[in-house]
Write a protein that holds these residues in place. Structure first.
Motif, mmCIF file in Angstrom:
data_model
loop_
_atom_site.group_PDB
_atom_site.id
_atom_site.type_symbol
_atom_site.label_atom_id
_atom_site.label_comp_id
_atom_site.label_asym_id
_atom_site.label_seq_id
_atom_site.Cartn_x
_atom_site.Cartn_y
_atom_site.Cartn_z
ATOM 1 N N GLN A 611 0.743 -1.168 -0.163
ATOM 2 C CA GLN A 611 0.065 -0.057 0.047
ATOM 3 C C GLN A 611 0.885 1.266 -0.008
ATOM 4 O OE1 GLN A 611 -3.216 -0.534 -0.392
ATOM 5 N NE2 GLN A 611 -2.950 -2.431 -0.123
ATOM 6 N N ASN A 612 2.078 1.037 0.292
ATOM 7 C CA ASN A 612 2.791 2.288 0.338
ATOM 8 C C ASN A 612 3.984 2.398 -0.631
ATOM 9 O OD1 ASN A 612 4.618 4.550 1.197
ATOM 10 N ND2 ASN A 612 5.345 3.698 3.081
ATOM 11 N N PRO A 613 3.750 2.744 -1.737
ATOM 12 C CA PRO A 613 4.663 2.901 -3.066
ATOM 13 C C PRO A 613 5.757 3.634 -3.087
ATOM 14 C CG PRO A 613 2.760 4.251 -3.394
ATOM 15 C CD PRO A 613 2.477 3.855 -2.031
ATOM 16 N N THR A 614 6.058 4.436 -1.676
ATOM 17 C CA THR A 614 7.098 5.245 -1.755
ATOM 18 C C THR A 614 8.470 4.734 -1.260
ATOM 19 O OG1 THR A 614 6.610 6.048 0.524
ATOM 20 C CG2 THR A 614 5.842 7.249 -1.603
ATOM 21 N N LYS A 781 7.564 16.529 -8.570
ATOM 22 C CA LYS A 781 7.619 15.220 -8.843
ATOM 23 C C LYS A 781 6.454 14.378 -8.882
ATOM 24 C CE LYS A 781 9.458 12.213 -5.902
ATOM 25 N NZ LYS A 781 10.422 11.609 -4.852
ATOM 26 N N SER A 782 5.611 14.718 -8.187
ATOM 27 C CA SER A 782 4.231 14.058 -8.284
ATOM 28 C C SER A 782 3.356 14.485 -9.607
ATOM 29 C CB SER A 782 3.346 14.305 -7.103
ATOM 30 O OG SER A 782 3.045 15.656 -6.932
ATOM 31 N N VAL A 787 3.280 7.368 -9.868
ATOM 32 C CA VAL A 787 4.217 6.396 -8.972
ATOM 33 C C VAL A 787 3.228 5.169 -8.910
ATOM 34 C CG1 VAL A 787 5.426 5.828 -6.844
ATOM 35 C CG2 VAL A 787 5.562 8.264 -8.057
ATOM 36 N N PHE A 788 3.811 4.048 -8.946
ATOM 37 C CA PHE A 788 3.028 2.780 -8.501
ATOM 38 C C PHE A 788 3.956 1.678 -8.437
ATOM 39 C CE2 PHE A 788 4.222 2.851 -13.170
ATOM 40 C CZ PHE A 788 4.561 1.634 -13.254
#
Length: 788
Positions: A611-614, A781-782, A787-788
């Motif tokens: 769940q946390n893609p960072t 950046k976003s 981001v996935f």
């Protein structure tokens, strides 16, 4: 009159002047409109050219990146295809050779069959005549023994053996009783089901096997086996020197339990009590397995001939609580009484992975040790024989010494220097107590293998060294030639040193060790676990020992993707744990008859790490062993960055940040000249033009009549304009220059550097590209990457 004419002339002149002024004004207006249109078109053209140039650059870079990726993929696919082609060619060549050898053997057997049949008939006739004479002498002996107060025991009988003795016939160790040949109830598989039958030993002359007065048929392949017509009743076997009644299923025992070799292969032999290993139980069809006693079935039941019965599969390990139990059609529970193994082979045992052929011993044959209080008191005979397919194989038997803890095998087997043998222990009533296989080679001292972990380190597995330590006459040959090119084999005095690389196909190698005519087959197995990424239900072929990079999109709730693991052997572990942390891992049971296990990725779709893609997460395997828990990283779950401006994708945040440089001038462009003029109109000309004839640049300072300078230059000063005569018409051709870089280079060197971010509107003074790039990397950046 003159006054009127004069007045008319004045009016006419005024009208002409007014008309001329109107015409001039209209021309000026039209020219201004045309100039504005040209200015607008020039600006659009310049902008389009700049955008087209930038697009072409980006497209060229993307094309080169795509070509490089495709080239690498094509090279990898080509290499895989070549490896697969080479492997198939080697397998095809091996099959061709095997088929050729089988065909040649069949042709030789076919050519020699008439002579063999003639010799066999002659031999049977001679044996029948000899049997008749021996029967007469035996009858006379019995009469004499009866008169002399009873029959003498076998160990006290003297004299030489009667009749000729052949090398292949069952031997007799000096000081033992004669061979008690006994027909046995056996079973074997014919591909479509299991066959119940009677095995008649080769040493029985002219056997006759009947059930209910009806002769039984011999098996098509093994002529020593006769197929039963029904599972109940009794079978009568008669031969030249005797007869025996063999009871089958009865009211007290409506089932058979057979001891089998590994994976239920070969011939099964009837036993009274199972110990450890593989067993096959044949029971009525209406019965079923008692899973409370026996556990879940590893293999589905199979059909049996004669009909009305099913074959159930069982495997018992040492110190295991499970037994063999059934539930009858009436609901009654039946449990077969199990026993621990009473006998053990002891000697210089050498570890290897050929479990189906029994343990391997070096330097000399093993001894047989008894493990319970009964000792050898109820053992009637021990039969030792050469294993393998075909008839006329060597065998002998002996009677154990009752007071000894360990029994030496006969000298005949030592003289054979090695091979693969069976060992059957019978009680005094000729019932089979235990059956086992063994191998030995006197020229083999040891097989030493470098210790290797079952899970790899961060850099994968290392090479492993295996040493065959042997005597001078021993020869070591690799059986699976396909692995020859990958292994490094070095021969030294008294040993063969083999270096095995970290390749899945090299983990299991088969060898033949020879000492003269004696030979044994040995399997070397490196117990290493490999994994691969694939689809559920389709076992992959490309196994790796390093982490596989995956994206979080592979872990959705509807994915059919899986991480596969390949274990080194069956029953290597009972379960494995998989997850991002040991405390939050999931357990997966390993099926005992499978070496590959699939871990569905959908099982982890709700994990916190997904769940946390960072952040990067490590997907790990955990295995409990006697030395503790070991683990390895199977996959790295990384954040993937997809550019919203192009098709660029990467799993490296650093590469994503560097990629922003490609879109720097698109996202933070330089202000156009028109925007600069609006800010600095006091110091900048209204427009910049370039002559289409001589490329001369002209600055227009007059906002009311901006094209006067360029028109004057073309009409009066341009040397490249073609003029037919002094007052000829000239076509005005020029373009509006709006590119600030072009203006700075060719016209106004001090033109200000001002950039403006299209996302947030922030402006940057000066030509510092690094400052603008840092602004995008830190703030947008976003907006640029998904981001996935």
């Amino acid at each position: 009159m003159e006054t009127v004419v004069l007045l008319f002339t004045v009016l006419l002149a005024v009208s002409a002047a007014i008309f001329a002024m109107v015409i001039i004004s209209m021309r000026k207006r039209r020219r201004r409109v045309e100039e504005d249109e040209q200015h607008r078109k020039a600006e659009q053209d310049a902008k389009q050219r700049a955008e087209e140039k930038e697009r072409q650059q980006l497209e060229e870079k993307r094309r080169k990146t795509e070509e490089k990726r495709k080239r690498l993929e094509d090279e990898a696919h080509q290499k895989a295809r070549e490896e697969e082609k080479r492997r198939k060619a080697q397998e095809k060549e091996q099959r061709r050779k095997a088929e050729k050898e089988a065909r040649e053997r069949a042709e030789k057997e076919e050519l020699g069959r008439p002579e063999v049949e003639r010799q066999k008939n002659e031999e049977e006739r001679r044996k029948a005549e000899g049997a008749r004479k021996r029967a007469e002498k035996e009858s006379q002996h019995k009469t004499e023994e009866t008169r002399g107060g009873g029959r003498r025991p076998p160990l006290k009988r003297g004299g030489r053996p009667r009749g000729p003795i052949k090398r292949h016939e069952i031997g007799q160790t000096p000081g033992t009783k004669p061979q008690s040949l006994k027909p046995e109830i056996v079973c074997w598989n014919k591909g479509v089901g299991w066959i119940l039958g009677i095995e008649v030993p080769e040493g029985l002359e002219t056997p006759r096997v009947a059930q209910s007065e009806e002769l039984l048929e011999q098996d098509n392949i093994d002529k020593s086996c006769y197929r039963l017509k029904q599972a109940q009743g009794a079978v009568k076997v008669t031969w030249t020197e005797g007869e025996k009644d063999i009871p089958l299923m009865g009211e007290g025992r409506n089932y058979f339990v057979f001891k089998m070799r590994k994976n239920w292969e070969g011939l099964g032999r009837l036993v009274g009590h199972p110990t450890t290993g593989y067993y096959l139980a044949i029971i009525p069809q209406e019965w079923k397995r008692n899973e409370d006693v026996s556990g879940t079935a590893r293999v589905e039941p199979e059909s049996v001939q004669p009909e009305g019965y099913n074959a159930h599969f069982f495997y018992r390990e040492k110190n295991e609580n499970t037994g063999i139990g059934f539930i009858t059609g009436n609901g009654l529970t039946i449990q077969v009484e199990s026993e621990n193994s009473r006998f053990q082979l002891v000697g210089r045992e050498i570890g290897n992975a050929s479990e189906e052929m029994g343990p391997l011993f070096g330097e000399q044959p093993p001894r047989i040790r008894t493990l319970d209080k009964k000792g050898w008191s109820d053992v009637g005979a021990i039969v030792v024989g050469e294993e393998g397919s075909g008839r006329n194989r060597w065998r002998t038997q002996f009677v154990p010494q009752v007071g000894a803890e360990e029994q030496e095998l006969p000298k005949e087997i030592t003289n054979r220097r090695g091979g693969w043998y069976f060992l059957r222990i019978y009680d005094s009533g000729d019932n089979l107590l235990e059956s086992m296989d063994l191998r030995f080679l006197t020229a083999l001292n040891d097989i030493c293998m470098e210790k290797s972990a079952c899970l790899p380190g961060p850099n994968g597995y290392d090479n492993v060294t295996v040493q065959f330590i042997h005597q001078a006459d021993c020869k070591v040959e690799l059986l699976n030639k396909a692995a020859q090119h990958a292994l490094k084999i070095r021969r030294e005095d008294g040993q063969i040193i083999v270096t095995i690389p970290p390749k899945p196909d090299c983990d299991k190698t088969h060898w033949i060790l020879r000492d003269g005519n004696a030979k044994v087959e040995v399997t070397v197995l490196l117990e290493r676990i490999w994994w691969a990424f694939g689809t559920i239900g389709e076992v992959p072929t490309d196994w790796v020992d390093k982490p596989i990079t995956l994206s979080r999109k592979e872990f959705t709730a509807i994915t059919d993707k899986a991480l596969w693991m390949r274990l080194p052997r069956l029953r290597f572990v009972r379960k494995i744990d998989v997850g991002f942390e040991r405390t939050k891992s999931r357990s997966y049971q390993v099926e005992v008859e499978k070496k590959e296990i699939a871990i569905p990725l959908l099982d982890f779709c709700d994990a916190e790490e997904i769940q946390n893609p960072t952040t990067e997460s490590l997907f790990q395997i955990f295995i409990d062993s006697q030395g503790g828990t070991c683990s390895a990283t199977m996959s790295k779950i990384r954040a993937f960055f997809k550019c919203k401006k192009c098709d660029f994708i990467t799993d490296s945040e650093g590469e994503a940040l560097l990629h922003m440089k490609i879109h720097l001038f698109e996202l933070i462009p330089h202000l156009s000249y028109r925007e600069l003029y609006e800010r600095f109109s006091d110091s900048l000309p209204f427009s910049i033009y370039q002559c289409s004839y001589c490329n001369y640049y002209v600055s227009a300072d007059d906002a009311e009549n901006p094209t006067s300078k360029i028109c004057s230059h073309i009409e009066l000063d341009c040397q490249k304009v073609e003029r037919e005569h002094e007052f000829g018409l000239i076509k005005i051709k020029f373009r509006v220059v709006s590119d600030p870089y072009e203006i700075r280079k060719n016209v106004i060197s001090g033109l200000p550097h001002i950039y403006k971010c299209r996302i947030c509107g922030k402006e940057f003074q000066g030509d510092n590209g690094e400052l603008r790039l840092n602004h995008l990397q830190e703030n947008h950046k976003s907006e640029i990457f998904e981001v996935f």
